[in-house]
Motif scaffolding. Structure first.
Motif, mmCIF file in Angstrom:
data_model
loop_
_atom_site.group_PDB
_atom_site.id
_atom_site.type_symbol
_atom_site.label_atom_id
_atom_site.label_comp_id
_atom_site.label_asym_id
_atom_site.label_seq_id
_atom_site.Cartn_x
_atom_site.Cartn_y
_atom_site.Cartn_z
ATOM 1 N N PHE A 23 0.817 -1.208 0.000
ATOM 2 C CA PHE A 23 0.000 0.000 0.000
ATOM 3 C C PHE A 23 0.852 1.259 0.000
ATOM 4 C CE2 PHE A 23 -3.261 2.893 1.804
ATOM 5 C CZ PHE A 23 -4.161 2.740 0.778
ATOM 6 N N THR A 83 2.167 2.499 -3.646
ATOM 7 C CA THR A 83 1.057 2.521 -4.588
ATOM 8 C C THR A 83 1.564 2.863 -5.976
ATOM 9 O OG1 THR A 83 -0.480 3.170 -2.858
ATOM 10 C CG2 THR A 83 -1.140 3.622 -5.111
ATOM 11 N N ALA A 109 -4.385 5.412 -10.540
ATOM 12 C CA ALA A 109 -3.823 4.704 -9.388
ATOM 13 C C ALA A 109 -4.812 3.645 -8.921
ATOM 14 C CB ALA A 109 -3.544 5.681 -8.252
ATOM 15 N N LEU A 143 -6.396 1.780 -6.116
ATOM 16 C CA LEU A 143 -6.612 1.947 -4.671
ATOM 17 C C LEU A 143 -7.798 1.096 -4.239
ATOM 18 C CD1 LEU A 143 -6.214 5.834 -4.604
ATOM 19 C CD2 LEU A 143 -4.490 4.127 -4.030
ATOM 20 N N PHE A 182 -0.257 6.403 2.255
ATOM 21 C CA PHE A 182 0.544 6.492 1.044
ATOM 22 C C PHE A 182 0.542 7.926 0.559
ATOM 23 C CE2 PHE A 182 -3.690 6.136 -0.611
ATOM 24 C CZ PHE A 182 -3.683 6.904 -1.758
#
Length: 172
Positions: free
Chosen positions: A41, A44, A59, A61, A106
């Motif tokens: 995490f 990332t 990204a 997530l 992050f």
């Protein structure tokens, strides 16, 4: 624990766990569960592509809501994407066998080019994928003026004019 057949007709058992010989040592590079827990995490991954109209960042997530992610533009055209995933609350009656999903904070930062329109940034979150779009200013192409060179020759008392012997462009 998994079972695989051997050449001798018996089953051999093995584990898919990663053995870390340095697990009990305080090395920061240890592969122990505590250091691996947040690794995925914290690191990332973000894709950045440039189209003719914009810069697009994507990204992954998974499991985060859009309220848990911050997209900011800092001074000097720096795009910052940050967020946090909290650890699930534990019940005393629960017995955990394995914890592999990562948690923690992050932050990723990207310096945007000068032609980025930082006041028109758009972000959206769909199926655990954050998409940030930063439009670009149109770059004006310089205008060209075409010029030709004329060649004048005298031949047997006649003036010959040959036009456009050499063509060139001047950019204004």
């Amino acid at each position: 624990m998994s079972l695989i057949p051997s050449f001798f007709g018996t089953l051999i058992s093995f584990s898919l766990d990663v053995w870390d010989p340095f697990k009990d040592f305080p090395f920061p590079s240890s592969l122990s569960t505590s250091s691996q827990e947040n690794l995925a995490f914290v690191n990332t991954r973000v894709d950045w592509k440039e189209t003719p109209e914009a810069h697009v960042f994507k990204a992954d997530l998974p499991g985060l809501k859009k309220e848990e992610v911050k997209v900011e533009i800092e001074d000097d055209r720096v795009l910052q994407i940050s967020g946090e995933r909290n650890v699930e609350k534990e019940d005393k009656n629960d017995k955990w066998h394995r914890v592999e999903r990562s948690s923690g904070t992050f932050m990723r930062r990207f310096r945007l080019p000068e032609i980025a329109k930082v006041d028109q940034v758009k972000a959206s979150m769909e199926n655990g994928v954050l998409t940030v779009t930063v439009p670009k200013e149109e770059v004006k192409k310089p205008e060209a003026q075409r010029y030709g060179v004329c060649l004048k020759l005298w031949c047997n008392d006649y003036l010959l004019c040959i036009r456009n012997v050499l063509m060139f462009d001047v950019f204004v």
